[in-house]
Design a protein around this motif. Sequence first.
Motif, PDB file in Angstrom:
ATOM      1  N   ASP A   1       7.413 -11.922   3.559  1.00 41.64           N
ATOM      2  CA  ASP A   1       6.038 -12.596   3.838  1.00 41.64           C
ATOM      3  C   ASP A   1       5.115 -11.562   4.636  1.00 41.64           C
ATOM      4  OD1 ASP A   1       3.783 -13.937   4.265  1.00 41.64           O
ATOM      5  OD2 ASP A   1       4.543 -15.336   5.926  1.00 41.64           O
ATOM      6  N   ARG A   2       3.961 -10.859   4.145  1.00 42.72           N
ATOM      7  CA  ARG A   2       3.376  -9.762   4.732  1.00 42.72           C
ATOM      8  C   ARG A   2       2.104 -10.220   5.444  1.00 42.72           C
ATOM      9  NH1 ARG A   2       5.662  -7.714   6.193  1.00 42.72           N
ATOM     10  NH2 ARG A   2       4.520  -5.675   6.232  1.00 42.72           N
ATOM     11  N   GLY A   3       1.785 -11.747   5.418  1.00 44.82           N
ATOM     12  CA  GLY A   3       0.594 -12.118   6.061  1.00 44.82           C
ATOM     13  C   GLY A   3      -0.519 -12.101   5.107  1.00 44.82           C
TER      14      GLY A   3
ATOM     15  N   HIS B   1      12.293  -6.254   3.473  1.00 46.18           N
ATOM     16  CA  HIS B   1      12.990  -5.788   2.329  1.00 46.18           C
ATOM     17  C   HIS B   1      12.019  -5.843   1.116  1.00 46.18           C
ATOM     18  CE1 HIS B   1      12.580  -9.980   1.043  1.00 46.18           C
ATOM     19  NE2 HIS B   1      12.884 -10.493   2.181  1.00 46.18           N
ATOM     20  N   GLY B   2      12.531  -5.289  -0.084  1.00 47.49           N
ATOM     21  CA  GLY B   2      11.759  -5.166  -1.097  1.00 47.49           C
ATOM     22  C   GLY B   2      11.743  -6.149  -2.288  1.00 47.49           C
ATOM     23  N   ALA B   3      11.261  -6.042  -3.158  1.00 55.01           N
ATOM     24  CA  ALA B   3      11.039  -7.071  -4.263  1.00 55.01           C
ATOM     25  C   ALA B   3      12.504  -7.342  -4.862  1.00 55.01           C
ATOM     26  CB  ALA B   3      10.208  -6.747  -5.137  1.00 55.01           C
ATOM     27  N   PRO B   4      12.992  -8.518  -5.502  1.00 55.71           N
ATOM     28  CA  PRO B   4      14.258  -8.364  -6.054  1.00 55.71           C
ATOM     29  C   PRO B   4      14.301  -7.669  -7.338  1.00 55.71           C
ATOM     30  CG  PRO B   4      13.475 -10.716  -5.533  1.00 55.71           C
ATOM     31  CD  PRO B   4      12.168  -9.616  -5.167  1.00 55.71           C
ATOM     32  N   THR B   5      15.393  -7.040  -7.830  1.00 60.28           N
ATOM     33  CA  THR B   5      15.364  -6.109  -8.778  1.00 60.28           C
ATOM     34  C   THR B   5      17.023  -6.294  -9.387  1.00 60.28           C
ATOM     35  OG1 THR B   5      15.159  -3.888  -9.468  1.00 60.28           O
ATOM     36  CG2 THR B   5      16.059  -4.226  -7.552  1.00 60.28           C
ATOM     37  N   ASP B   6      16.974  -5.947 -10.601  1.00 57.63           N
ATOM     38  CA  ASP B   6      18.365  -5.657 -11.262  1.00 57.63           C
ATOM     39  C   ASP B   6      18.732  -4.169 -11.457  1.00 57.63           C
ATOM     40  OD1 ASP B   6      18.788  -8.379 -11.328  1.00 57.63           O
ATOM     41  OD2 ASP B   6      17.570  -8.780 -13.244  1.00 57.63           O
ATOM     42  N   ALA B   7      17.604  -3.403 -11.154  1.00 59.06           N
ATOM     43  CA  ALA B   7      17.896  -2.011 -11.252  1.00 59.06           C
ATOM     44  C   ALA B   7      18.951  -1.394 -10.337  1.00 59.06           C
ATOM     45  CB  ALA B   7      16.609  -1.231 -10.804  1.00 59.06           C
ATOM     46  N   TRP B   8      19.633  -0.281 -10.808  1.00 53.59           N
ATOM     47  CA  TRP B   8      20.725   0.439 -10.273  1.00 53.59           C
ATOM     48  C   TRP B   8      20.423   0.741  -8.864  1.00 53.59           C
ATOM     49  CZ3 TRP B   8      20.255   5.094  -8.093  1.00 53.59           C
ATOM     50  CH2 TRP B   8      19.078   5.896  -8.429  1.00 53.59           C
ATOM     51  N   TYR B   9      19.194   1.019  -8.297  1.00 52.28           N
ATOM     52  CA  TYR B   9      19.123   1.329  -7.018  1.00 52.28           C
ATOM     53  C   TYR B   9      19.086   0.124  -5.985  1.00 52.28           C
ATOM     54  CZ  TYR B   9      14.279   0.511  -8.849  1.00 52.28           C
ATOM     55  OH  TYR B   9      13.049   0.105  -9.591  1.00 52.28           O
ATOM     56  N   GLY B  10      18.969  -1.142  -6.698  1.00 51.93           N
ATOM     57  CA  GLY B  10      18.841  -2.535  -5.781  1.00 51.93           C
ATOM     58  C   GLY B  10      20.169  -2.377  -4.841  1.00 51.93           C
ATOM     59  N   ILE B  11      19.833  -2.903  -3.802  1.00 52.45           N
ATOM     60  CA  ILE B  11      20.979  -3.317  -2.905  1.00 52.45           C
ATOM     61  C   ILE B  11      21.010  -4.634  -2.414  1.00 52.45           C
ATOM     62  CG2 ILE B  11      21.762  -2.929  -0.434  1.00 52.45           C
ATOM     63  CD1 ILE B  11      20.641   0.003  -0.287  1.00 52.45           C
TER      64      ILE B  11
ATOM     65  N   GLU C   1       3.938  -0.793   0.860  1.00 59.08           N
ATOM     66  CA  GLU C   1       3.544  -2.308   0.936  1.00 59.08           C
ATOM     67  C   GLU C   1       3.637  -3.037  -0.481  1.00 59.08           C
ATOM     68  OE1 GLU C   1       2.685  -4.625   3.711  1.00 59.08           O
ATOM     69  OE2 GLU C   1       4.023  -2.986   4.300  1.00 59.08           O
ATOM     70  N   TYR C   2       3.362  -2.130  -1.651  1.00 61.21           N
ATOM     71  CA  TYR C   2       3.549  -3.184  -2.865  1.00 61.21           C
ATOM     72  C   TYR C   2       4.970  -3.083  -3.326  1.00 61.21           C
ATOM     73  CZ  TYR C   2      -1.629  -1.971  -3.324  1.00 61.21           C
ATOM     74  OH  TYR C   2      -2.830  -2.048  -3.390  1.00 61.21           O
TER      75      TYR C   2
ATOM     76  N   PRO D   1      -2.109  -6.911   5.940  1.00 61.82           N
ATOM     77  CA  PRO D   1      -2.488  -6.598   7.200  1.00 61.82           C
ATOM     78  C   PRO D   1      -2.055  -4.893   7.572  1.00 61.82           C
ATOM     79  CG  PRO D   1      -1.475  -8.737   7.475  1.00 61.82           C
ATOM     80  CD  PRO D   1      -1.434  -8.326   6.177  1.00 61.82           C
ATOM     81  N   SER D   2      -0.701  -4.852   7.051  1.00 60.86           N
ATOM     82  CA  SER D   2      -0.393  -3.301   7.108  1.00 60.86           C
ATOM     83  C   SER D   2      -1.107  -2.446   6.185  1.00 60.86           C
ATOM     84  CB  SER D   2       1.271  -3.374   6.888  1.00 60.86           C
ATOM     85  OG  SER D   2       2.023  -3.963   7.911  1.00 60.86           O
ATOM     86  N   GLN D   3      -1.423  -2.839   5.158  1.00 59.88           N
ATOM     87  CA  GLN D   3      -2.315  -1.988   4.389  1.00 59.88           C
ATOM     88  C   GLN D   3      -3.772  -1.816   4.919  1.00 59.88           C
ATOM     89  OE1 GLN D   3      -1.843  -4.066   0.551  1.00 59.88           O
ATOM     90  NE2 GLN D   3      -1.150  -2.335  -0.324  1.00 59.88           N
ATOM     91  N   LEU D   4      -4.117  -2.786   5.521  1.00 54.99           N
ATOM     92  CA  LEU D   4      -5.665  -2.650   6.230  1.00 54.99           C
ATOM     93  C   LEU D   4      -5.507  -1.751   7.474  1.00 54.99           C
ATOM     94  CD1 LEU D   4      -8.491  -3.534   6.403  1.00 54.99           C
ATOM     95  CD2 LEU D   4      -7.888  -5.627   7.729  1.00 54.99           C
ATOM     96  N   ILE D   5      -4.383  -1.739   8.017  1.00 50.46           N
ATOM     97  CA  ILE D   5      -4.224  -0.964   9.223  1.00 50.46           C
ATOM     98  C   ILE D   5      -3.948   0.554   8.834  1.00 50.46           C
ATOM     99  CG2 ILE D   5      -2.805  -0.339  11.515  1.00 50.46           C
ATOM    100  CD1 ILE D   5      -2.417  -3.429  11.698  1.00 50.46           C
ATOM    101  N   SER D   6      -3.095   0.720   7.497  1.00 52.42           N
ATOM    102  CA  SER D   6      -2.909   1.989   7.257  1.00 52.42           C
ATOM    103  C   SER D   6      -4.151   2.583   6.664  1.00 52.42           C
ATOM    104  CB  SER D   6      -2.208   1.970   5.807  1.00 52.42           C
ATOM    105  OG  SER D   6      -0.857   1.298   5.977  1.00 52.42           O
ATOM    106  N   VAL D   7      -5.354   1.989   6.139  1.00 49.84           N
ATOM    107  CA  VAL D   7      -6.410   2.492   5.860  1.00 49.84           C
ATOM    108  C   VAL D   7      -7.374   2.907   7.096  1.00 49.84           C
ATOM    109  CG1 VAL D   7      -8.889   2.020   4.973  1.00 49.84           C
ATOM    110  CG2 VAL D   7      -6.862   1.140   3.862  1.00 49.84           C
TER     111      VAL D   7
END
Length: 286
Positions: free
Chosen positions: A222-224, A146-156, A216-217, A233-239
């Motif tokens: 928990d991304r490790g 999941h993504g970061a907590p948000t109060d925006a209209w697009y939050g689920i 990833e941002y 880890p996913s960003q490093l593999i993405s590179v």
Amino acid sequence: MYPKKIFLDMDLYSIFMLVGVLACMVMIRVLSDKRKMRAAWQNLVLFNAVIAVVLGYGGAVLFQAFYNFLDDGKFEIVNGTGATFYGGLIGGTAMFIIIYFVAGYILFKDGYHKPHFRMVSDMAAPCITVAHGFGRLGCLMAGCCHGAPTDAWYGIPMDIPGDGTNDMVRVVPVQLYEAMFLLALSALTFVLFLKKKKYLLPLYMVTYGIWRFVAEYLRADDRGATVVDFLSPSQLISVLLISGGLVLWAVEIYIDQKKKTTAPSEVEAFDAESDTSEDASEVEHE
């Protein structure tokens, strides 16, 4: 989010994963038929894809267990270990390539499988992305990735697994965004494959690598950690995926340029043979 079992003892996460795999298999058959590939070659690719999915999932769990080890010092594979896409992609791809060439050597004495491997790699782009896209919808249903907590209209609102509460938290639906991106990329590469365009695998590697690095941002689970402090880890593999895609793109362009100055390729020879056989078959039917 919706972890309860609803059909044949399966939850929505499992159902979407199954739909993704089935969509991948159907796409392989359709694309192979459109290119008029030998039936034996199509069966090899289909069965190999099934094996790669099963073994790739093992790689996904193994990679997640390694990430967990880096995070808390415990390496264990249990029911709640989880799985990571990149681990499945690496493990599944490695097994597919090995099986393809070993089984192909046994099945095709004329070496039919070797010059057509590039076609398999181009076909992989729409097939992997459609399976991954449905898989991300499964993640949305499960509340993972999941993504970061948000109060925006697009939050689920989601019931985040492992947060120790039963409260719904409004978060950025990264899983939904990624599913939309992947299914759109699958449709694009599907059409390009039908038009006999090339470089689809490097196109996938570069575009998905860029997407995943940026996405990833938006994540808050928990991304490790990695040896590079500011990269997950996913960003490093993405590179690495982007770099590999650019190198593969350059290599394929170089090979195509070189072919223009040489005799017809093995693929063209096999395709010509196939066209001749079909013409002869039509004459016989007439």
